[in-house]
Design an enzyme around this catalytic site. Sequence first.
Site, PDB file in Angstrom:
ATOM      1  N   TYR A  94      30.867  30.083  34.069  1.00 54.58           N
ATOM      2  CA  TYR A  94      31.658  30.641  32.968  1.00 54.58           C
ATOM      3  C   TYR A  94      30.834  30.799  31.699  1.00 54.58           C
ATOM      4  O   TYR A  94      29.854  30.073  31.471  1.00 54.58           O
ATOM      5  CB  TYR A  94      32.907  29.801  32.687  1.00 54.58           C
ATOM      6  CG  TYR A  94      32.660  28.437  32.063  1.00 54.58           C
ATOM      7  CD1 TYR A  94      32.594  28.263  30.685  1.00 54.58           C
ATOM      8  CD2 TYR A  94      32.527  27.295  32.863  1.00 54.58           C
ATOM      9  CE1 TYR A  94      32.409  27.015  30.117  1.00 54.58           C
ATOM     10  CE2 TYR A  94      32.336  26.048  32.308  1.00 54.58           C
ATOM     11  CZ  TYR A  94      32.280  25.902  30.928  1.00 54.58           C
ATOM     12  OH  TYR A  94      32.077  24.663  30.363  1.00 54.58           O
ATOM     13  N   CYS A  95      31.261  31.766  30.883  1.00 52.30           N
ATOM     14  CA  CYS A  95      30.812  31.878  29.496  1.00 52.30           C
ATOM     15  C   CYS A  95      32.072  31.770  28.636  1.00 52.30           C
ATOM     16  O   CYS A  95      33.059  31.184  29.076  1.00 52.30           O
ATOM     17  CB  CYS A  95      30.031  33.172  29.251  1.00 52.30           C
ATOM     18  SG  CYS A  95      30.967  34.696  29.504  1.00 52.30           S
ATOM     19  N   PHE A  96      32.085  32.338  27.443  1.00 46.91           N
ATOM     20  CA  PHE A  96      33.238  32.106  26.581  1.00 46.91           C
ATOM     21  C   PHE A  96      34.494  32.843  27.058  1.00 46.91           C
ATOM     22  O   PHE A  96      35.552  32.262  27.228  1.00 46.91           O
ATOM     23  CB  PHE A  96      32.928  32.491  25.133  1.00 46.91           C
ATOM     24  CG  PHE A  96      34.074  32.183  24.194  1.00 46.91           C
ATOM     25  CD1 PHE A  96      34.470  30.871  23.974  1.00 46.91           C
ATOM     26  CD2 PHE A  96      34.767  33.201  23.559  1.00 46.91           C
ATOM     27  CE1 PHE A  96      35.536  30.579  23.137  1.00 46.91           C
ATOM     28  CE2 PHE A  96      35.835  32.915  22.711  1.00 46.91           C
ATOM     29  CZ  PHE A  96      36.217  31.597  22.507  1.00 46.91           C
ATOM     30  N   SER A 102      28.358  35.765  31.465  1.00 42.88           N
ATOM     31  CA  SER A 102      28.555  35.249  32.823  1.00 42.88           C
ATOM     32  C   SER A 102      28.363  36.344  33.868  1.00 42.88           C
ATOM     33  O   SER A 102      27.892  36.072  34.982  1.00 42.88           O
ATOM     34  CB  SER A 102      29.943  34.610  32.956  1.00 42.88           C
ATOM     35  OG  SER A 102      30.958  35.534  32.654  1.00 42.88           O
ATOM     36  N   TYR A 123      35.752  30.380  29.538  1.00 43.79           N
ATOM     37  CA  TYR A 123      36.124  29.131  28.864  1.00 43.79           C
ATOM     38  C   TYR A 123      37.484  29.250  28.197  1.00 43.79           C
ATOM     39  O   TYR A 123      38.324  28.347  28.287  1.00 43.79           O
ATOM     40  CB  TYR A 123      35.050  28.777  27.821  1.00 43.79           C
ATOM     41  CG  TYR A 123      35.449  27.679  26.872  1.00 43.79           C
ATOM     42  CD1 TYR A 123      35.214  26.343  27.183  1.00 43.79           C
ATOM     43  CD2 TYR A 123      36.081  27.970  25.654  1.00 43.79           C
ATOM     44  CE1 TYR A 123      35.595  25.332  26.322  1.00 43.79           C
ATOM     45  CE2 TYR A 123      36.467  26.960  24.790  1.00 43.79           C
ATOM     46  CZ  TYR A 123      36.226  25.643  25.122  1.00 43.79           C
ATOM     47  OH  TYR A 123      36.613  24.642  24.271  1.00 43.79           O
TER      48      TYR A 123
END
Length: 358
Positions: A94-96, A102, A123
């Site tokens: 995951y990223c934000f 991602s 996230y």
Amino acid sequence: MAEFYDDFKSIVLNKTPLLDVRAPVEFQSGAFLNACNLPIMDDEERRLVGICYKNEGNAKAIELGHKLVSGDVKEQRVREWCDFIDANPGALLYCFRGGQRSKISQQWIKESGREISRLKGGYKAFRNYLLRELEEVSSHFSPIVLGGRTGSGKTIVLQKMSNAIDLEALANHRGSSFGQKVTSQPSQINFDNNLAYELIAKKEEGHKTLVLEDEGKHVGSVFMPESLVASMANAPLVILERPIEERIAITLDEYVIEAQRAYADAGFEEGWAQNIQNSIKRIQRRLGNQRYEYVNTLFEEAFKKQKEDGSLEAHKGWIEYLLREYYDPMYDYQIQKRATQVVFRGNEKEVLAYIKSV
């Protein structure tokens, strides 16, 4: 393997390893249990790409990102991701927001012969799921609050119940003026996330009641979710009672023996005594100068005795004084104001039996 994954409940229940490719500064402000931060961009690279995005748009920002993370830098980061995936089969990425970072990471990983799904919505989506679970806690459980004077061993009893959550353990704090530990407390976000993990697990186990230690609105530097505070406010209160001798022994074990071991393991052996004296200093105003000077002297003499012959017996002096003169009157006053909530009093065996019967 699917490109996206959004079964957030299974992530919690399986304690799924997570590969967090956000920048370190983002990870430090808040992350999830079992997450490892291996960023696609470091803090400075992220800052530069952010400026480019603001001034020149998305396409230029992506172009700059590829320029900054290329060659040996890219190779090293991809290798670290692949090593993590090899060590943690079934991990998720995951990223934000589950966007470019991602997506690019996922593609680079695939080009290296590995596969990994990424969290749908990243996230932010998973965090929102956990916050919703926190908000709905009162609709899932009937709370029971476990109270008792300082040193009565409430944590010991909580650990013997499958329907209990140890809030102090999650907060990494003992919940008093002397509660600070050698390791730092989690961020507020991490505390919320980890508490949500616990609540979801208890819900899945089918518990209808939830036992929590009698805490205020905060434990050290972290605050309890408002939903949980409201749920506990009028909950039945069970009081754990122990003789003063046992309370002194429990306090000695936790605040002296275990605490000194933790400081020694962390390489700050001498820091324990300073922490205790700082804690005594924090309650000086409530103690009054005369009692403050007395208990401080008791502690200094006990510590001196320990350094001379290794004996811990003298520490019982300042512990008993604080229990009798400071903590007990304060706690008894608070319980008296909530007398109508008290549904049971008893020793450890009796309390465990009562809660099991509810």
